[in-house]
Design a protein around this motif. Structure first.
Motif, short mmCIF file in Angstrom:
data_model
loop_
_atom_site.label_atom_id
_atom_site.label_comp_id
_atom_site.label_asym_id
_atom_site.label_seq_id
_atom_site.Cartn_x
_atom_site.Cartn_y
_atom_site.Cartn_z
N ASP A 15 0.87 -1.17 0.00
CA ASP A 15 0.00 0.00 0.00
C ASP A 15 0.92 1.23 0.00
O ASP A 15 2.10 1.12 0.31
CB ASP A 15 -0.88 -0.05 1.27
CG ASP A 15 -1.60 1.25 1.51
OD1 ASP A 15 -2.27 1.75 0.58
OD2 ASP A 15 -1.49 1.78 2.64
N ASP A 17 -0.08 5.19 0.96
CA ASP A 17 -0.30 6.14 2.06
C ASP A 17 -0.49 5.41 3.39
O ASP A 17 -1.37 4.57 3.53
CB ASP A 17 -1.52 7.02 1.76
CG ASP A 17 -1.36 7.83 0.48
OD1 ASP A 17 -0.23 8.27 0.19
OD2 ASP A 17 -2.36 8.00 -0.24
N GLY A 18 0.34 5.75 4.36
CA GLY A 18 0.27 5.11 5.67
C GLY A 18 1.15 3.88 5.79
O GLY A 18 1.30 3.34 6.88
N THR A 19 1.71 3.45 4.66
CA THR A 19 2.59 2.27 4.67
C THR A 19 3.99 2.66 4.19
O THR A 19 4.97 2.41 4.88
CB THR A 19 2.01 1.16 3.77
OG1 THR A 19 0.71 0.82 4.24
CG2 THR A 19 2.90 -0.07 3.79
N ASP A 140 -1.68 -0.70 5.78
CA ASP A 140 -2.02 -0.19 7.11
C ASP A 140 -3.53 -0.21 7.36
O ASP A 140 -3.99 0.30 8.37
CB ASP A 140 -1.49 1.24 7.29
CG ASP A 140 -2.24 2.25 6.46
OD1 ASP A 140 -2.58 1.92 5.30
OD2 ASP A 140 -2.49 3.37 6.95
N ASP A 144 -6.58 -3.36 2.80
CA ASP A 144 -5.40 -3.90 2.13
C ASP A 144 -5.32 -5.41 2.33
O ASP A 144 -5.04 -6.17 1.39
CB ASP A 144 -4.12 -3.25 2.69
CG ASP A 144 -4.07 -1.75 2.44
OD1 ASP A 144 -4.34 -1.34 1.29
OD2 ASP A 144 -3.78 -1.01 3.39
MG LIG Z 1 -2.93 3.13 3.55
#
Ligand SMILES: [Mg+2]
Ligand SMILES: [Zn+2]
Length: 173
Positions: A15, A17-19, A140, A144
């Motif tokens: 992933d 964004d956030g990962t 995240d 996912d």
């Molecule tokens: Mg994410």
């Protein structure tokens, strides 16, 4: 070793964004792009262990009109330019620009690529001849992990910490 094991490749699907980068909301500009600790090193580790590396990301900000598809392509090019400094690379980046309710014109649709749907993973498996069973997905969000499961890939939920340290025990030699 069977023929299919010799031929099919293994992959890590990340992933975005956030990962890989800090998720500050609709990130679309290199100036606002901050790698998660250990993310470039995680990508390099996967490269070095002969995994293909893909990024699959929902980008409904395109459909919502916040930024263009070209902006996303440009950002992804800049990610790879930065990764090249440590001899790392992403083999492919796929994004879903759609949203089923809040998007404009051609982007307004219930598509098969927006996670938790597995469309982006399945397309990459087909295109690159990947063995899903020897591959993994890191994200995240529960969506996912759900997308991975629907593609017969093992999904792993990353919440915080160093991404390389998280990934290392999940990879085969
Ligand atoms: Mg994410
Ligand atoms: Zn889509």
């Amino acid at each position: 070793m069977t023929n299919s094991e010799a031929t099919l490749k293994k992959a890590v699907f990340f992933d975005r964004d956030g990962t890989l980068n800090v998720d500050t909301g609709y990130v679309h500009d290199w100036a606002n792009f901050v790698w998660i600790p250990g993310a470039p090193e995680a990508i390099k580790l996967a490269n070095d262990r002969d995994y293909l590396v893909f990024v699959i990301t929902n980008q409904s900000g395109i459909g919502r009109g916040y930024y263009s598809e070209q902006a996303v392509h440009t950002l992804h090019d800049q990610m790879n330019v930065d990764l090249a400094k440590i001899d790392a690379h992403i083999d492919g980046l796929e994004f879903c620009p759609h949203h089923p309710k809040e998007a404009q014109s051609e982007y307004l649709k219930s598509c098969d690529c927006r996670k938790p749907a597995p469309g982006m993973i399945l397309a990459l498996i087909e295109k690159w001849q990947i063995d899903p069973v020897r591959s993994l997905m890191i994200g995240d969000n529960d969506t996912d992990v759900a997308a991975a499961a629907a593609a017969n890939v093992s999904g792993h939920l990353f919440s915080n910490g160093n991404l390389r340290d998280f990934l290392a025990p999940l990879l085969s030699d």
